[in-house]
Design a protein around this motif. Structure first.
Motif, mmCIF file in Angstrom:
data_model
loop_
_atom_site.group_PDB
_atom_site.id
_atom_site.type_symbol
_atom_site.label_atom_id
_atom_site.label_comp_id
_atom_site.label_asym_id
_atom_site.label_seq_id
_atom_site.Cartn_x
_atom_site.Cartn_y
_atom_site.Cartn_z
ATOM 1 N N ILE A 15 0.833 -1.209 0.000
ATOM 2 C CA ILE A 15 0.000 0.000 0.000
ATOM 3 C C ILE A 15 0.866 1.256 0.000
ATOM 4 N N LEU A 16 0.470 2.226 -0.814
ATOM 5 C CA LEU A 16 1.140 3.536 -0.775
ATOM 6 C C LEU A 16 0.603 4.302 0.427
ATOM 7 N N ALA A 17 1.506 4.701 1.324
ATOM 8 C CA ALA A 17 1.107 5.379 2.562
ATOM 9 C C ALA A 17 0.627 6.802 2.275
ATOM 10 N N PRO A 18 -0.162 7.364 3.181
ATOM 11 C CA PRO A 18 -0.533 8.772 3.021
ATOM 12 C C PRO A 18 0.693 9.660 3.200
ATOM 13 N N MET A 19 0.867 10.596 2.298
ATOM 14 C CA MET A 19 1.994 11.532 2.404
ATOM 15 C C MET A 19 1.564 12.903 1.906
ATOM 16 N N ILE A 241 3.940 1.741 2.646
ATOM 17 C CA ILE A 241 5.275 2.332 2.468
ATOM 18 C C ILE A 241 5.166 3.833 2.197
ATOM 19 N N ALA A 242 5.934 4.623 2.933
ATOM 20 C CA ALA A 242 5.949 6.069 2.711
ATOM 21 C C ALA A 242 7.296 6.509 2.123
ATOM 22 N N ARG A 243 8.311 6.705 2.988
ATOM 23 C CA ARG A 243 9.542 7.363 2.516
ATOM 24 C C ARG A 243 10.217 6.660 1.348
ATOM 25 N N GLN A 244 10.216 5.345 1.339
ATOM 26 C CA GLN A 244 10.878 4.658 0.229
ATOM 27 C C GLN A 244 10.119 4.923 -1.079
ATOM 28 N N ALA A 245 8.797 5.061 -0.982
ATOM 29 C CA ALA A 245 7.996 5.353 -2.178
ATOM 30 C C ALA A 245 8.094 6.825 -2.564
ATOM 31 N N GLU A 246 8.333 7.666 -1.588
ATOM 32 C CA GLU A 246 8.509 9.094 -1.868
ATOM 33 C C GLU A 246 9.755 9.276 -2.751
ATOM 34 N N GLU A 247 10.785 8.511 -2.421
ATOM 35 C CA GLU A 247 12.040 8.614 -3.171
ATOM 36 C C GLU A 247 11.959 7.852 -4.484
#
Ligand code: FNR
Length: 341
Positions: A15-19, A241-247
């Motif tokens: 799942i793509l985390a809320p960011m 996943i948040a930060r790894q997907a942000e990058e």
């Protein structure tokens, strides 16, 4: 999935985390293309959403929630239908239900942010401020559950230092009928440099009957296989996943991650096609580039960009940009809508 929630199985889901700012439409669509199963919006504050108009944007084929200043708070489209969760910031069951009724035709579910430690949330009695108010949590989740019998209703929390206390709270949440609980394995006062409390997530997952979505693992998720390792370490059904997907949002891709260069191409074309505004597009590309902004020619040029055209010129997207703009201008102008995400 809308209208069919009982068929959603969280097991093995990524799942793509809320960011905030990152979780706008282009990022969410790329996450889905790369293999994410559900994509969360950035946190949207209830009273801001309630001031929005719902507009069917026939030029783009999107649904836009637009506020009085013509800011697009939330844009969605058919490609994410059934897999898009809107995360709300709220402290009020009544407002949460009004939001639910307003957006339910366009979303697969609603998540309530119960983990944000930022001053804005705490002062508004939202986010992590809710963690010490179980009655309020129960009121919000019960009201949402009743308002949305056929949608996913979830919440995302941080853990307490005391694992038993975390389990006790999660059991009260479970009793409201929520579909799953997202657990970030850090306390309200911990920051990304603190180790994620995977064992605490596991203890919660073992104690609940509903699925737990493990979160907080970005420092240990370096490639796609690591997602499953993190899931197993946490004994959780799903991973968010948040930060790894942000990058690099291609972390969701089984076949391996794309290079930053390929990713910029994919991101920029999605941003152009979905008329994502310059400030948000620049912000998201900045997260992809990271230190490359100082160490490469393209990065240094990027730092000086002031409009979409500038960004497009660096990576050869001017033609697509102009073609899309011309197409929309002939179909009717949307130029007065200013979205910075
Ligand atoms: C976040 N996080 C977050 N959490 C949330 O519930 N709502 C939000 O809107 C945001 N916004 C946000 C923006 C950005 C840029 C980051 C990096 C993080 C927290 C996030 O969802 C997650 O809980 C933590 O980042 C821990 O997970 P990772 O990063 O280890 O996968």
């Amino acid at each position: 999935m809308t209208g069919d929630r009982r068929k959603f199985d969280y097991h093995g889901k990524n799942i793509l985390a809320p960011m905030v700012r990152v979780g706008t439409l282009p990022t969410r669509l790329l996450a889905l293309e790369f293999g994410a199963d559900l994509v969360y919006s950035e946190e949207l504050i209830d009273y801001r959403l309630l001031k929005c108009k719902r507009v069917e944007n026939t030029l783009l084929g999107s649904i836009d929630y637009i506020d009085a200043e013509n800011q697009i708070l939330y844009r969605t489209c058919a490609a994410e239908r059934g897999r898009n969760i809107v995360q709300i910031g709220t402290c009020s069951p009544e407002r949460a239900v009004r939001v639910a009724n307003m957006i339910k035709a366009d979303v697969a579910g609603i998540d309530v942010n119960m983990g944000c430690p930022k001053e804005f949330s705490i002062k508004g009695n939202m986010g992590a401020a809710l963690l010490t108010q179980p009655e309020r949590i129960e009121a919000i989740l019960t009201a949402l559950r009743e308002a949305l019998p056929d949608h996913l209703v979830t919440c995302k929390i941080r853990v307490f230092d005391d694992v038993e206390k975390t389990i006790e709270l999660c059991k009260r949440m479970e009793a409201t009928g929520v579909d799953a609980i997202g657990v970030h394995g850090r306390t309200r006062d911990e920051r990304p440099q603190h180790a994620n409390r995977n064992a605490a997530i596991k203890a919660v997952a073992d104690a609940l009957r509903i699925p737990v979505i493990a979160n907080g693992g970005s420092s240990e998720i370096r490639n796609h296989e690591d997602i499953d390792k993190f899931r197993r370490n946490c004994g959780a059904a799903a991973v968010m996943i948040a930060r790894q997907a942000e990058e690099n949002v291609s972390i969701f891709r089984k076949e391996g991650m794309l290079s930053w260069r390929e990713l910029v191409d994919r991101y920029l074309s999605a941003a152009i096609v979905w008329d994502n505004r310059f400030p948000n597009t620049k912000y998201c590309i900045q997260r992809i580039l990271g230190s490359l902004q100082d160490s490469t020619d393209e990065g240094r040029k990027f730092l000086h960009t002031r409009c979409m055209e500038d960004i497009c010129d660096i990576w050869g997207f001017r033609e697509l940009f102009e073609e899309k703009q011309a197409q929309w201008e002939t179909g009717g102008s949307l130029r007065d809508i200013d979205d910075d995400g």
